[in-house]
Scaffold this active site. Structure first.
Site, PDB file in Angstrom:
ATOM      1  N   HIS A 149      25.726 -58.699 -40.287  1.00  0.00           N
ATOM      2  CA  HIS A 149      24.292 -58.768 -39.816  1.00  0.00           C
ATOM      3  C   HIS A 149      23.333 -58.910 -40.546  1.00  0.00           C
ATOM      4  O   HIS A 149      23.121 -58.315 -41.744  1.00  0.00           O
ATOM      5  CB  HIS A 149      24.228 -57.422 -38.815  1.00  0.00           C
ATOM      6  CG  HIS A 149      23.302 -57.084 -37.831  1.00  0.00           C
ATOM      7  ND1 HIS A 149      21.986 -56.892 -38.153  1.00  0.00           N
ATOM      8  CD2 HIS A 149      23.518 -57.272 -36.595  1.00  0.00           C
ATOM      9  CE1 HIS A 149      21.421 -56.906 -37.068  1.00  0.00           C
ATOM     10  NE2 HIS A 149      22.306 -57.180 -36.000  1.00  0.00           N
TER      11      HIS A 149
ATOM     12  N   ASP B  53      29.211 -56.809 -31.372  1.00  0.00           N
ATOM     13  CA  ASP B  53      30.051 -57.781 -30.680  1.00  0.00           C
ATOM     14  C   ASP B  53      31.689 -57.542 -30.914  1.00  0.00           C
ATOM     15  O   ASP B  53      32.392 -58.353 -30.066  1.00  0.00           O
ATOM     16  CB  ASP B  53      29.624 -59.262 -31.049  1.00  0.00           C
ATOM     17  CG  ASP B  53      28.246 -59.417 -30.415  1.00  0.00           C
ATOM     18  OD1 ASP B  53      27.867 -58.899 -29.315  1.00  0.00           O
ATOM     19  OD2 ASP B  53      27.238 -60.102 -31.126  1.00  0.00           O
TER      20      ASP B  53
HETATM   21  N1  ACO Z   1      32.096 -64.308 -42.330  1.00  0.00           N
HETATM   22  C1  ACO Z   1      32.205 -64.415 -43.594  1.00  0.00           C
HETATM   23  N2  ACO Z   1      31.048 -64.719 -44.327  1.00  0.00           N
HETATM   24  C2  ACO Z   1      30.078 -64.307 -43.950  1.00  0.00           C
HETATM   25  C3  ACO Z   1      29.899 -63.661 -42.565  1.00  0.00           C
HETATM   26  C4  ACO Z   1      31.061 -63.657 -41.795  1.00  0.00           C
HETATM   27  N3  ACO Z   1      30.932 -63.385 -40.630  1.00  0.00           N
HETATM   28  N4  ACO Z   1      28.561 -63.304 -42.428  1.00  0.00           N
HETATM   29  C5  ACO Z   1      27.901 -63.411 -43.617  1.00  0.00           C
HETATM   30  N5  ACO Z   1      28.824 -64.228 -44.440  1.00  0.00           N
HETATM   31  C6  ACO Z   1      28.351 -64.532 -45.651  1.00  0.00           C
HETATM   32  C7  ACO Z   1      27.650 -65.685 -45.906  1.00  0.00           C
HETATM   33  O1  ACO Z   1      28.380 -67.052 -45.973  1.00  0.00           O
HETATM   34  C8  ACO Z   1      26.782 -65.666 -47.191  1.00  0.00           C
HETATM   35  O2  ACO Z   1      27.329 -65.750 -48.292  1.00  0.00           O
HETATM   36  P1  ACO Z   1      26.557 -66.183 -49.614  1.00  0.00           P
HETATM   37  O3  ACO Z   1      25.547 -65.142 -50.022  1.00  0.00           O
HETATM   38  O4  ACO Z   1      27.664 -66.248 -50.706  1.00  0.00           O
HETATM   39  O5  ACO Z   1      26.070 -67.586 -49.254  1.00  0.00           O
HETATM   40  C9  ACO Z   1      26.417 -64.065 -46.761  1.00  0.00           C
HETATM   41  O6  ACO Z   1      27.510 -63.289 -46.213  1.00  0.00           O
HETATM   42  C10 ACO Z   1      25.268 -63.684 -46.074  1.00  0.00           C
HETATM   43  O7  ACO Z   1      25.136 -64.352 -45.107  1.00  0.00           O
HETATM   44  P2  ACO Z   1      24.010 -65.070 -44.212  1.00  0.00           P
HETATM   45  O8  ACO Z   1      24.410 -66.110 -43.336  1.00  0.00           O
HETATM   46  O9  ACO Z   1      23.011 -65.678 -45.277  1.00  0.00           O
HETATM   47  O10 ACO Z   1      23.528 -63.764 -43.614  1.00  0.00           O
HETATM   48  P3  ACO Z   1      22.537 -63.708 -42.482  1.00  0.00           P
HETATM   49  O11 ACO Z   1      21.546 -62.380 -42.248  1.00  0.00           O
HETATM   50  O12 ACO Z   1      21.302 -64.962 -42.292  1.00  0.00           O
HETATM   51  O13 ACO Z   1      23.332 -63.904 -41.032  1.00  0.00           O
HETATM   52  C11 ACO Z   1      24.768 -63.352 -39.297  1.00  0.00           C
HETATM   53  C12 ACO Z   1      23.722 -62.789 -40.368  1.00  0.00           C
HETATM   54  C13 ACO Z   1      24.245 -64.583 -38.598  1.00  0.00           C
HETATM   55  C14 ACO Z   1      25.120 -62.198 -38.446  1.00  0.00           C
HETATM   56  C15 ACO Z   1      26.044 -63.714 -40.188  1.00  0.00           C
HETATM   57  O14 ACO Z   1      26.590 -62.490 -40.578  1.00  0.00           O
HETATM   58  C16 ACO Z   1      27.074 -64.347 -39.015  1.00  0.00           C
HETATM   59  O15 ACO Z   1      27.014 -65.402 -39.265  1.00  0.00           O
HETATM   60  N6  ACO Z   1      28.062 -63.405 -38.403  1.00  0.00           N
HETATM   61  C17 ACO Z   1      29.069 -64.142 -37.624  1.00  0.00           C
HETATM   62  C18 ACO Z   1      28.122 -64.124 -36.026  1.00  0.00           C
HETATM   63  C19 ACO Z   1      28.017 -62.822 -35.511  1.00  0.00           C
HETATM   64  O16 ACO Z   1      28.948 -61.777 -35.308  1.00  0.00           O
HETATM   65  N7  ACO Z   1      26.922 -62.533 -34.874  1.00  0.00           N
HETATM   66  C20 ACO Z   1      26.291 -61.510 -34.233  1.00  0.00           C
HETATM   67  C21 ACO Z   1      25.326 -60.807 -34.839  1.00  0.00           C
HETATM   68  S1  ACO Z   1      24.945 -59.271 -34.004  1.00  0.00           S
HETATM   69  C22 ACO Z   1      23.868 -59.688 -32.997  1.00  0.00           C
HETATM   70  O17 ACO Z   1      23.096 -60.663 -32.675  1.00  0.00           O
HETATM   71  C23 ACO Z   1      24.126 -58.919 -31.554  1.00  0.00           C
END
Ligand code: ACO
Length: 434
Positions: A310, A368
């Site tokens: 998140h 979720d």
């Molecule tokens: N699985 C694996 N790796 C992940 C995940 C994941 N679910 N989420 C983040 N990471 C990693 C990224 O690859 C990144 O790695 P790095 O620093 O080595 O590049 C690091 O963790 C940070 O991730 P970002 O994408 O930069 O973080 P951001 O805050 O932009 O994204 C998000 C947050 C979009 C929710 C992300 O965690 C994700 O895609 N999760 C899966 C989708 C999801 O569950 N979305 C629902 C969110 S809650 C809601 O809206 C109700």
């Protein structure tokens, strides 16, 4: 709260100049640096794609401490609201700032209950869609279409009209979500029943058919209400910010909510509840979980653990904990305690939370992660999950819209940019282009 003494100093070494930037305190949470005059004073913009460090507005509605895993609406902890309140009462709290008195609650529920029907002509919008259209596409279109139906509640400078738009939106979303589902399965639309509660009514409009009586299961109705409550608001997330930005131009409120629905649809946001279920089904067996976790750590795979991570929470999402409990209650009630998808989810959570990659990046289950398992067990097809999220989040969108619209000096949202395209160049006639 601005403290006259509080400011931070910024030094521009290139120009050998210093700028004082006011530091503003909220009631709780991090201070913010006021950069409203930054461009005028320095000739520079700030740069923050994805808004990781930018407060886009002032708000009194919701507070999140992502490090501690805290979520509060108007100062009330989400755990307390989930246990002691209900969705409509929480919606009232979000919108009006206080929990309602018994009389105010009664009036509020009545207003919502008596706005649940949609204009009969709206049915034509549904039937204009292909049966296999994604319910979010249908919902986005139909809610946008509401802007052509209610001309008496679109003046956002009029508090009464704002309130009527708010009643209409919160009341009609369950009807629209249920109709989107009914249309997709080819069943007749079911009209709302004023004797039922908000969640009961939604279940009734979704699952009843004219051929036989429908008996509401109180445990499932309570779970539905709690799912709505847990999704009601979440501060300045992508869809809420979209609603605020759209309405900053004083656009039609129904159209602004349709913009929020569009933003919510993506798998990085509300679409994750559908994506989680698809992922669990693809993993297929508990024994495959280790492999899935390995794949999620490999950036080149393009695969992420859906329902994990998140932008704000760097701790367990407090909503996910309550959702897990609700999941247990629902599966118990339905005699599905050994649901294979739940077993995969629990194993996935167990392995991921012990894995250095997820620990270091502070990736925990979000709201979720368990919601899809509950919704599927209740009988909702996977592609309807995000419409349920939209239905619930309408309370938050409306609360933010009301808050923004009642600001005395509402400003149109207009971000700037770091331009990296070509500098000025001469136009080349087509015959001279290489
Ligand atoms: N699985 C694996 N790796 C992940 C995940 C994941 N679910 N989420 C983040 N990471 C990693 C990224 O690859 C990144 O790695 P790095 O620093 O080595 O590049 C690091 O963790 C940070 O991730 P970002 O994408 O930069 O973080 P951001 O805050 O932009 O994204 C998000 C947050 C979009 C929710 C992300 O965690 C994700 O895609 N999760 C899966 C989708 C999801 O569950 N979305 C629902 C969110 S809650 C809601 O809206 C109700």
């Amino acid at each position: 709260m601005t403290d006259a003494q509080a400011f931070i100093t910024l030094t521009d070494h290139e120009k050998n100049q210093q700028y004082k930037l006011p530091r503003i305190k909220g009631s709780v949470g991090p201070d913010v640096v006021d950069i409203r005059k930054f461009y005028a004073d320095t000739g520079m913009f700030t740069f923050d794609p994805g808004f990781t460090s930018t407060g886009s507005c002032e708000s009194k509605i919701t507070f999140i401490d992502g490090d501690q895993g805290v979520l509060m609406h108007r100062g009330y902890a989400i755990e307390d609201l989930a246990e002691k309140s209900d969705f409509l009462e929480t919606a009232y709290l979000l919108i009006y700032g206080e929990l309602p008195s018994a009389k105010a609650k009664q009036d509020w529920v009545k207003h919502i209950t008596y706005h649940t029907m949609v204009h009969e002509q709206l049915i034509k919008f549904f039937t204009g869609f292909r049966r296999d259209a994604h319910p979010m596409a249908v919902m986005c279109g139909v809610v946008g279409a509401l802007s052509a139906f209610y001309h008496d509640s679109t003046d956002l400078h009029d508090p009464h009209q704002r309130e009527v738009a708010c009643h209409r939106l919160i009341a009609k979303m369950p009807t629209i979500a249920a109709m989107a589902y009914k249309y997709s399965v080819g069943q007749p639309f079911v009209y709302p029943q004023n004797s039922l509660s908000y969640a009961e009514n939604f279940l009734y409009m979704t699952f009843s058919v004219p051929a036989e009586p429908y008996k509401i299961n109180p445990i499932l109705a309570r779970a539905m209400d709690r799912i709505f409550l847990l999704h009601a608001d979440h501060e300045q997330n992508a869809s809420t910010s979209t609603v605020r930005l759209a309405s900053s131009s004083q656009a039609n409120p129904f159209a602004c909510i349709a913009a929020g629905i569009a933003s919510l649809w993506g798998p990085a946001h509300g679409g994750a509840n559908q994506a989680v279920l698809e992922m669990l089904m693809e993993i297929g067996r508990k024994e495959n979980v280790g492999e899935a976790v390995k794949k999620a750590k490999d950036k080149s795979s393009g695969f992420r653990l859906m329902g994990f991570g998140h932008r704000v929470y760097k701790n367990y999402d407090p909503r996910a904990k309550i959702m897990k409990k609700t999941c247990d209650e629902v599966l118990n009630e339905l005699g599905m305690r050994h649901d294979p998808l739940l077993e995969i989810a629990i194993e996935l959570e167990r392995i991921a939370l012990q894995d250095d990659y997820f620990i270091e990046k502070k990736l925990y289950p979000n709201v979720d992660f368990y919601s899809g398992i509950i919704l599927r067990a209740m009988g909702f097809p996977i592609n309807t999950f995000t419409t349920l999220f939209a239905l619930a989040r309408t309370a938050g969108w409306v609360a933010h819209w009301m808050e923004q619209s009642s600001e005395p000096q509402m400003k149109i949202g207009r971000p700037r940019q770091l331009y990296t395209g070509p500098a000025k160049r001469d136009f080349v006639p087509v015959e001279k282009r290489g």
